[in-house]
Design a protein around this motif. Structure first.
Motif, PDB file in Angstrom:
ATOM      1  N   LEU A 157      44.748  48.122  35.244  1.00 42.24           N
ATOM      2  CA  LEU A 157      44.844  46.776  35.805  1.00 42.24           C
ATOM      3  C   LEU A 157      43.733  46.514  36.821  1.00 42.24           C
ATOM      4  N   LEU A 158      43.504  47.456  37.716  1.00 45.55           N
ATOM      5  CA  LEU A 158      42.494  47.269  38.756  1.00 45.55           C
ATOM      6  C   LEU A 158      41.077  47.297  38.190  1.00 45.55           C
ATOM      7  N   VAL A 159      40.805  48.247  37.322  1.00 46.83           N
ATOM      8  CA  VAL A 159      39.459  48.356  36.742  1.00 46.83           C
ATOM      9  C   VAL A 159      39.103  47.082  35.978  1.00 46.83           C
ATOM     10  N   GLU A 160      40.005  46.611  35.133  1.00 45.37           N
ATOM     11  CA  GLU A 160      39.728  45.409  34.350  1.00 45.37           C
ATOM     12  C   GLU A 160      39.596  44.183  35.250  1.00 45.37           C
ATOM     13  N   THR A 161      40.369  44.132  36.308  1.00 47.06           N
ATOM     14  CA  THR A 161      40.257  43.016  37.253  1.00 47.06           C
ATOM     15  C   THR A 161      38.908  43.030  37.950  1.00 47.06           C
ATOM     16  N   PHE A 162      38.475  44.209  38.419  1.00 48.36           N
ATOM     17  CA  PHE A 162      37.150  44.314  39.040  1.00 48.36           C
ATOM     18  C   PHE A 162      36.063  43.813  38.087  1.00 48.36           C
ATOM     19  N   ASP A 187      35.846  29.756  54.064  1.00 53.37           N
ATOM     20  CA  ASP A 187      35.483  30.579  52.902  1.00 53.37           C
ATOM     21  C   ASP A 187      36.046  29.980  51.617  1.00 53.37           C
ATOM     22  N   ARG A 188      35.374  30.283  50.520  1.00 56.77           N
ATOM     23  CA  ARG A 188      35.865  29.902  49.189  1.00 56.77           C
ATOM     24  C   ARG A 188      36.709  31.072  48.689  1.00 56.77           C
ATOM     25  N   ILE A 189      38.022  30.897  48.729  1.00 60.36           N
ATOM     26  CA  ILE A 189      38.962  31.993  48.535  1.00 60.36           C
ATOM     27  C   ILE A 189      39.644  31.899  47.176  1.00 60.36           C
ATOM     28  N   LEU A 190      39.615  33.011  46.439  1.00 61.50           N
ATOM     29  CA  LEU A 190      40.322  33.126  45.168  1.00 61.50           C
ATOM     30  C   LEU A 190      41.421  34.168  45.343  1.00 61.50           C
ATOM     31  N   LEU A 191      42.662  33.779  45.037  1.00 59.52           N
ATOM     32  CA  LEU A 191      43.809  34.671  45.143  1.00 59.52           C
ATOM     33  C   LEU A 191      44.319  35.001  43.748  1.00 59.52           C
ATOM     34  N   LEU A 192      44.488  36.271  43.460  1.00 59.75           N
ATOM     35  CA  LEU A 192      44.943  36.712  42.139  1.00 59.75           C
ATOM     36  C   LEU A 192      46.386  37.207  42.212  1.00 59.75           C
ATOM     37  N   GLY A 193      47.159  36.913  41.166  1.00 57.85           N
ATOM     38  CA  GLY A 193      48.527  37.419  41.084  1.00 57.85           C
ATOM     39  C   GLY A 193      49.372  37.055  42.271  1.00 57.85           C
ATOM     40  N   ILE A 236      47.120  32.857  34.469  1.00 56.75           N
ATOM     41  CA  ILE A 236      45.863  33.568  34.711  1.00 56.75           C
ATOM     42  C   ILE A 236      46.122  35.071  34.700  1.00 56.75           C
ATOM     43  N   ASP A 237      45.540  35.744  33.727  1.00 59.32           N
ATOM     44  CA  ASP A 237      45.605  37.203  33.615  1.00 59.32           C
ATOM     45  C   ASP A 237      44.268  37.743  34.114  1.00 59.32           C
ATOM     46  N   SER A 238      44.307  38.450  35.243  1.00 56.59           N
ATOM     47  CA  SER A 238      43.062  38.899  35.872  1.00 56.59           C
ATOM     48  C   SER A 238      42.344  39.970  35.074  1.00 56.59           C
ATOM     49  N   THR A 239      42.984  40.527  34.038  1.00 58.84           N
ATOM     50  CA  THR A 239      42.322  41.541  33.211  1.00 58.84           C
ATOM     51  C   THR A 239      41.555  40.907  32.051  1.00 58.84           C
ATOM     52  N   LYS A 240      41.630  39.586  31.941  1.00 61.08           N
ATOM     53  CA  LYS A 240      40.937  38.873  30.879  1.00 61.08           C
ATOM     54  C   LYS A 240      39.902  37.932  31.498  1.00 61.08           C
ATOM     55  N   PRO A 241      38.937  37.448  30.708  1.00 62.90           N
ATOM     56  CA  PRO A 241      37.915  36.562  31.267  1.00 62.90           C
ATOM     57  C   PRO A 241      38.541  35.397  32.030  1.00 62.90           C
ATOM     58  N   LEU A 242      38.043  35.157  33.227  1.00 60.68           N
ATOM     59  CA  LEU A 242      38.585  34.101  34.074  1.00 60.68           C
ATOM     60  C   LEU A 242      37.981  32.754  33.695  1.00 60.68           C
ATOM     61  N   ASN A 273      39.877  25.662  51.058  1.00 58.09           N
ATOM     62  CA  ASN A 273      39.266  25.920  49.753  1.00 58.09           C
ATOM     63  C   ASN A 273      39.879  27.183  49.150  1.00 58.09           C
ATOM     64  N   VAL A 274      41.182  27.079  48.843  1.00 60.08           N
ATOM     65  CA  VAL A 274      41.939  28.196  48.308  1.00 60.08           C
ATOM     66  C   VAL A 274      42.331  27.901  46.863  1.00 60.08           C
ATOM     67  N   LEU A 275      41.959  28.795  45.968  1.00 53.96           N
ATOM     68  CA  LEU A 275      42.368  28.689  44.572  1.00 53.96           C
ATOM     69  C   LEU A 275      43.345  29.828  44.312  1.00 53.96           C
ATOM     70  N   ALA A 276      44.635  29.495  44.259  1.00 51.99           N
ATOM     71  CA  ALA A 276      45.685  30.488  44.063  1.00 51.99           C
ATOM     72  C   ALA A 276      46.045  30.565  42.591  1.00 51.99           C
ATOM     73  N   THR A 277      45.991  31.753  42.015  1.00 53.22           N
ATOM     74  CA  THR A 277      46.326  31.920  40.602  1.00 53.22           C
ATOM     75  C   THR A 277      47.586  32.758  40.460  1.00 53.22           C
ATOM     76  N   VAL A 278      48.365  32.438  39.439  1.00 52.91           N
ATOM     77  CA  VAL A 278      49.578  33.199  39.151  1.00 52.91           C
ATOM     78  C   VAL A 278      49.586  33.600  37.686  1.00 52.91           C
ATOM     79  N   TYR A 279      50.253  34.695  37.413  1.00 52.09           N
ATOM     80  CA  TYR A 279      50.323  35.211  36.034  1.00 52.09           C
ATOM     81  C   TYR A 279      51.274  34.381  35.182  1.00 52.09           C
ATOM     82  N   GLU A 280      52.295  33.792  35.801  1.00 53.87           N
ATOM     83  CA  GLU A 280      53.280  33.013  35.065  1.00 53.87           C
ATOM     84  C   GLU A 280      52.629  31.800  34.421  1.00 53.87           C
TER      85      GLU A 280
END
Length: 310
Positions: free
Chosen positions: A192-197, A54-60, A149-155, A78-85
């Motif tokens: 946080l969840l609504v904006e991420t969705f 799978d093409r996996i995106l991990l947030l936070g 990467i802030d998941s509440t903003k455009p990725l 195929n893992v793309l791991a994102t962090v807020y830092e």
């Protein structure tokens, strides 16, 4: 007929200052001790909501231990791991142990030795006899880490190139200690969840799924995560108990970073991976689909909760 309570006659202690002649002590049978609350154990095989291709995106991702487990123990490539830092240095400042996880994600395995069979990229097992066992075709190493990467903003566009992710994970989302007021904390986390969705939907594959994992009980149940998903055009396909043991090496990372005791030693605080948690699998809402609440006065088991009886 009801049984009479049995009385036990105990020989009096004649040396006691409270002893009176002719007095007989009575003692009731000891009452059974209350049973301690049963701690739920998982005996069933853990639910793994992804495959290694799978093409996996991990947030936070925090300390990146979940991403490292997907790579090391589930063989995901195929893992793309994102962090807020904002940088690797900032991650290591909060989670000093994360370097090992970073290396596991970004370091591809050594190429096969010369004495191993080298199959061409267009290898087709059908071209060979039926009793020939072809080795599994190796997948290209596409595992990466993205910082700031802030998941509440455009990725950034890189999360959807060269192909959109078909699995997005947001494990234990939390805004941190922005407020001590419970209601305000609930609203902040709902936001946080609504904006991420909203940000994830445009880059999600057509048949993709979003998996959000939360601790069970309050205040997390107050977030009403199902309703938040419906508000964004999503519906819960199913939910299941999250079992941390299915991800060797995974440790729950708190938003504030590593917790230390009064002596400055690491390891203080509770261990989140030992708490009961639940994963909710969201899919794009199907027009005319049955994702409505049960009628008043009737409690029905949701069709999307095929694993709720854990």
């Amino acid at each position: 007929m009801p049984k009479k309570r049995t009385k036990l006659v105990v020989k009096p202690n004649t040396k006691s200052p409270h002893y009176k002649k002719g007095h007989v002590q009575e003692q009731q049978q000891p009452q059974p001790q209350a049973k301690k609350p049963h701690q739920q154990k998982h005996h069933e095989k853990p639910t793994i909501p992804f495959s290694k291709t799978d093409r996996i995106l991990l947030l936070g991702e925090g300390d990146l231990s979940f991403a490292a487990s997907l790579v090391k123990h589930h063989n995901c490539t195929n893992v793309l791991a994102t962090v807020y830092e904002k940088s690797e240095e900032e991650v290591l400042e909060k989670y000093p142990h994360a370097k090992e996880n970073m290396d596991a994600i970004t370091t591809a395995p050594a190429p096969a030795s010369d004495d191993e069979d080298d199959f061409p990229s267009d290898f087709d097992p059908e071209d060979y006899p039926s009793d020939f066992e072809a080795p599994e075709k190796k997948q290209p190493w596409l595992n990466k880490i993205l910082y700031n990467i802030d998941s509440t903003k455009p990725l950034p566009s890189v999360v959807a190139r060269p192909a959109k992710p078909n699995r997005v994970f947001f494990n234990f989302p939390h805004v941190g200690g922005l407020s001590t007021d419970v209601n305000r904390q609930v609203r902040n986390n709902q936001h946080l969840l609504v904006e991420t969705f909203k940000r994830v939907l445009p880059i999600l594959a057509h048949d993709g799924k979003i998996v959000v994992t939360l601790f069970e009980g309050e205040p997390y149940t107050l977030w009403n995560i199902r309703d938040l998903g419906r508000h964004c055009g999503l519906q819960v396909e199913r939910s299941f108990a999250f079992q941390a043991e299915a991800y060797p090496g995974y440790k729950h990372a708190r938003t504030c970073g590593v917790v230390k005791n009064r002596k400055g030693e690491e390891g203080g605080g509770w261990k989140g991976e030992q708490r009961s948690a639940r994963s909710y699998v969201f899919i794009k809402k199907v027009e005319g689909g049955n994702d409505t609440k049960s009628a008043p006065g009737k409690r029905k088991r949701r069709k999307d909760d095929d694993s709720d009886d854990d």
